[in-house]
Design a protein around this motif. Sequence first.
Motif, mmCIF file in Angstrom:
data_model
loop_
_atom_site.group_PDB
_atom_site.id
_atom_site.type_symbol
_atom_site.label_atom_id
_atom_site.label_comp_id
_atom_site.label_asym_id
_atom_site.label_seq_id
_atom_site.Cartn_x
_atom_site.Cartn_y
_atom_site.Cartn_z
ATOM 1 N N GLU A 1 -26.899 23.919 -18.333
ATOM 2 C CA GLU A 1 -25.880 23.070 -17.734
ATOM 3 C C GLU A 1 -24.611 23.051 -18.582
ATOM 4 O OE1 GLU A 1 -27.392 19.297 -16.613
ATOM 5 O OE2 GLU A 1 -25.807 19.078 -15.096
ATOM 6 N N ASP A 2 -24.782 23.037 -19.906
ATOM 7 C CA ASP A 2 -23.575 22.906 -20.733
ATOM 8 C C ASP A 2 -22.826 24.232 -20.924
ATOM 9 O OD1 ASP A 2 -25.472 23.920 -22.380
ATOM 10 O OD2 ASP A 2 -25.379 22.326 -23.880
ATOM 11 N N TRP A 3 -23.283 25.316 -20.282
ATOM 12 C CA TRP A 3 -22.492 26.553 -20.267
ATOM 13 C C TRP A 3 -21.477 26.532 -19.126
ATOM 14 C CZ3 TRP A 3 -25.620 31.708 -21.169
ATOM 15 C CH2 TRP A 3 -26.263 31.658 -22.413
ATOM 16 N N LEU A 4 -21.718 25.700 -18.134
ATOM 17 C CA LEU A 4 -20.876 25.756 -16.933
ATOM 18 C C LEU A 4 -19.401 25.470 -17.203
ATOM 19 C CD1 LEU A 4 -23.128 24.393 -14.066
ATOM 20 C CD2 LEU A 4 -21.856 26.553 -14.087
ATOM 21 N N PRO A 5 -19.069 24.473 -18.054
ATOM 22 C CA PRO A 5 -17.636 24.258 -18.322
ATOM 23 C C PRO A 5 -16.953 25.493 -18.917
ATOM 24 C CG PRO A 5 -18.907 22.339 -18.966
ATOM 25 C CD PRO A 5 -19.913 23.414 -18.626
ATOM 26 N N SER A 6 -17.632 26.212 -19.812
ATOM 27 C CA SER A 6 -17.033 27.445 -20.363
ATOM 28 C C SER A 6 -16.846 28.475 -19.267
ATOM 29 C CB SER A 6 -17.926 28.086 -21.421
ATOM 30 O OG SER A 6 -18.346 27.181 -22.352
ATOM 31 N N MET A 7 -17.862 28.595 -18.415
ATOM 32 C CA MET A 7 -17.768 29.578 -17.330
ATOM 33 C C MET A 7 -16.590 29.261 -16.417
ATOM 34 S SD MET A 7 -21.753 30.134 -16.331
ATOM 35 C CE MET A 7 -22.832 31.184 -17.323
ATOM 36 N N ARG A 8 -16.490 27.995 -16.048
ATOM 37 C CA ARG A 8 -15.391 27.590 -15.155
ATOM 38 C C ARG A 8 -14.038 27.837 -15.820
ATOM 39 N NH1 ARG A 8 -18.193 22.587 -14.208
ATOM 40 N NH2 ARG A 8 -19.430 22.781 -12.312
ATOM 41 N N ALA A 9 -13.941 27.456 -17.084
ATOM 42 C CA ALA A 9 -12.650 27.608 -17.787
ATOM 43 C C ALA A 9 -12.288 29.092 -17.917
ATOM 44 C CB ALA A 9 -12.732 26.949 -19.166
ATOM 45 N N ALA A 10 -13.252 29.930 -18.275
ATOM 46 C CA ALA A 10 -12.958 31.362 -18.449
ATOM 47 C C ALA A 10 -12.574 31.989 -17.107
ATOM 48 C CB ALA A 10 -14.151 32.072 -19.070
ATOM 49 N N ALA A 11 -13.238 31.540 -16.048
ATOM 50 C CA ALA A 11 -12.928 32.078 -14.718
ATOM 51 C C ALA A 11 -11.540 31.635 -14.249
ATOM 52 C CB ALA A 11 -13.996 31.631 -13.716
ATOM 53 N N SER A 12 -11.055 30.558 -14.819
ATOM 54 C CA SER A 12 -9.758 29.992 -14.387
ATOM 55 C C SER A 12 -8.620 30.373 -15.323
ATOM 56 C CB SER A 12 -9.849 28.457 -14.319
ATOM 57 O OG SER A 12 -10.949 28.067 -13.534
ATOM 58 N N ALA A 13 -8.864 31.281 -16.262
ATOM 59 C CA ALA A 13 -7.865 31.585 -17.304
ATOM 60 C C ALA A 13 -6.836 32.619 -16.881
ATOM 61 C CB ALA A 13 -8.571 32.037 -18.587
ATOM 62 N N GLY A 14 -6.907 33.050 -15.623
ATOM 63 C CA GLY A 14 -5.875 33.960 -15.129
ATOM 64 C C GLY A 14 -6.173 35.425 -15.375
ATOM 65 N N ARG A 15 -7.344 35.752 -15.843
ATOM 66 C CA ARG A 15 -7.730 37.139 -16.046
ATOM 67 C C ARG A 15 -8.629 37.580 -14.886
ATOM 68 N NH1 ARG A 15 -4.292 38.666 -17.482
ATOM 69 N NH2 ARG A 15 -5.110 40.563 -18.383
ATOM 70 N N PRO A 16 -8.610 38.881 -14.550
ATOM 71 C CA PRO A 16 -9.548 39.315 -13.511
ATOM 72 C C PRO A 16 -10.982 39.121 -14.004
ATOM 73 C CG PRO A 16 -8.432 41.219 -14.541
ATOM 74 C CD PRO A 16 -7.793 39.972 -15.094
ATOM 75 N N TRP A 17 -11.849 38.657 -13.117
ATOM 76 C CA TRP A 17 -13.210 38.385 -13.580
ATOM 77 C C TRP A 17 -14.252 38.757 -12.528
ATOM 78 C CZ3 TRP A 17 -16.727 34.476 -11.985
ATOM 79 C CH2 TRP A 17 -16.228 33.593 -11.013
ATOM 80 N N VAL A 18 -15.471 38.940 -13.008
ATOM 81 C CA VAL A 18 -16.567 39.448 -12.192
ATOM 82 C C VAL A 18 -17.764 38.513 -12.349
ATOM 83 C CG1 VAL A 18 -18.130 41.422 -11.983
ATOM 84 C CG2 VAL A 18 -15.715 41.812 -12.456
ATOM 85 N N LEU A 19 -18.439 38.234 -11.242
ATOM 86 C CA LEU A 19 -19.581 37.299 -11.251
ATOM 87 C C LEU A 19 -20.885 38.039 -11.007
ATOM 88 C CD1 LEU A 19 -20.757 34.350 -11.102
ATOM 89 C CD2 LEU A 19 -20.271 34.416 -8.643
ATOM 90 N N ASP A 20 -21.893 37.748 -11.828
ATOM 91 C CA ASP A 20 -23.252 38.252 -11.606
ATOM 92 C C ASP A 20 -24.155 37.052 -11.295
ATOM 93 O OD1 ASP A 20 -25.874 39.271 -11.786
ATOM 94 O OD2 ASP A 20 -25.186 40.883 -13.100
ATOM 95 N N PRO A 21 -24.548 36.885 -10.016
ATOM 96 C CA PRO A 21 -25.305 35.692 -9.608
ATOM 97 C C PRO A 21 -26.815 35.878 -9.782
ATOM 98 C CG PRO A 21 -24.804 37.002 -7.676
ATOM 99 C CD PRO A 21 -24.272 37.777 -8.867
ATOM 100 N N VAL A 22 -27.251 36.116 -11.010
ATOM 101 C CA VAL A 22 -28.670 36.426 -11.264
ATOM 102 C C VAL A 22 -29.582 35.338 -10.677
ATOM 103 C CG1 VAL A 22 -30.437 36.805 -13.040
ATOM 104 C CG2 VAL A 22 -28.085 37.623 -13.412
ATOM 105 N N ALA A 23 -30.579 35.757 -9.926
ATOM 106 C CA ALA A 23 -31.601 34.847 -9.376
ATOM 107 C C ALA A 23 -30.961 33.656 -8.657
ATOM 108 C CB ALA A 23 -32.553 34.383 -10.485
ATOM 109 N N ALA A 24 -29.919 33.934 -7.869
ATOM 110 C CA ALA A 24 -29.158 32.848 -7.232
ATOM 111 C C ALA A 24 -30.046 31.862 -6.475
ATOM 112 C CB ALA A 24 -28.110 33.441 -6.291
ATOM 113 N N ALA A 25 -31.149 32.339 -5.921
ATOM 114 C CA ALA A 25 -32.006 31.479 -5.092
ATOM 115 C C ALA A 25 -33.066 30.730 -5.897
ATOM 116 C CB ALA A 25 -32.693 32.310 -4.005
ATOM 117 N N ALA A 26 -33.011 30.816 -7.233
ATOM 118 C CA ALA A 26 -34.086 30.218 -8.040
ATOM 119 C C ALA A 26 -34.133 28.702 -7.937
ATOM 120 C CB ALA A 26 -33.926 30.632 -9.503
ATOM 121 N N SER A 27 -32.968 28.065 -7.758
ATOM 122 C CA SER A 27 -32.936 26.591 -7.721
ATOM 123 C C SER A 27 -31.644 26.136 -7.053
ATOM 124 C CB SER A 27 -32.969 26.027 -9.151
ATOM 125 O OG SER A 27 -31.792 26.398 -9.847
#
Length: 281
Positions: free
Chosen positions: A85-111
């Motif tokens: 849970e506490d990785w999510l703020p870093s993920m959100r901030a890095a995704a919002s930093a204006g750089r092109p970014w790529v998402l890997d939704p590993v095991a998206a259906a797990a929970s």
Amino acid sequence: MDGGVGAKEERDPAWWRRRAWSLLSAVRARAPLVQCITNLVSMDIAANALLAAGASPAMLHSLREVPDFTPRCDAVCINVGTLFEDWLPSMRAAASAGRPWVLDPVAAAASGFRMEACLDLLGLRPAVVRGNASEILALAARSAAASSNFKGADSSHDSVDAIEAAKALALSSGAVVAVSGAVDFITDGKRVVGVSNGVPMMQKITATGCAVTAIIAAFVAMEPSDALDAAVCALAIFGLAGEIGMESAKGPASLRMHLIDSLYCLDEETVTSRVKISLRP
Ligand SMILES: Nc1ncnc2c1ncn2[C@@H]1O[C@H](COP(=O)(O)OP(=O)(O)OP(=O)(O)O)[C@@H](O)[C@H]1O
Ligand SMILES: Cc1ncsc1CCO
Ligand SMILES: [Mg+2]
């Protein structure tokens, strides 16, 4: 940047082979800095695959470093494989930093937690989403309801069965969507491109999918305005490295080593004769 042929040339398999070589050459020449906020399993193979492809990996996770570091990166790779849970703020901030970014939704259906995190990140406009067929099907359905044959981080579907879901997800999210498998399918919602490079043994090495997502980020850094081409060529190059690696491998452990060596050693003759990319009807 183009594949070395005129812009009006038809995108036939020969055009794609040149395009793949052109993008790999650009990565080698410019060594893009790729920040990866990725799962604990994948850190080593993703960093080594990026280095072998010619990029510079940086596995920085702290929210406190994002404002200084992420804007200086050429691309970002975000992977939810071992989501805390506490990785999510870093993920959100890095995704919002204006750089092109790529998402890997590993095991998206797990929970439900993981699905919500993936959908939240999807709203931050990744250039590319790369997952296996089960992950792309779950994400397109926005549903964590696991099917009876759910296999966590591994796929329980064939990539061909996720093409329509990938197109719908691309149209609804604005991202290029790449489904890996026996044939990789990459779509922007209209065009669908198939990549037939790779060997089945790649599924027996953990985090090869995570590694190719990181390489997609490096290729997107070279061609941010054409994420479809970048994703297609990255998947073809990685699959080809797997094919050549398999010629010397005895099993998954030695394939892992030979794949990385092959990625590092790929030359123009090999890429422009063995890459297998084609536009799907
Ligand atoms: N049956 C297959 N034949 C050839 N190549 C394959 C096959 N299955 C997967 N690959 C290749 O293996 C790589 C990883 O894809 P895969 O679909 O296994 O990812 P994944 O399930 O997300 O993996 P992980 O979560 O362990 O990182 C891709 O380059 C893909 O093209
Ligand atoms: C095995 C595994 N579990 C969580 S992430 C990961 C690596 C492959 O995605
Ligand atoms: Mg995966």
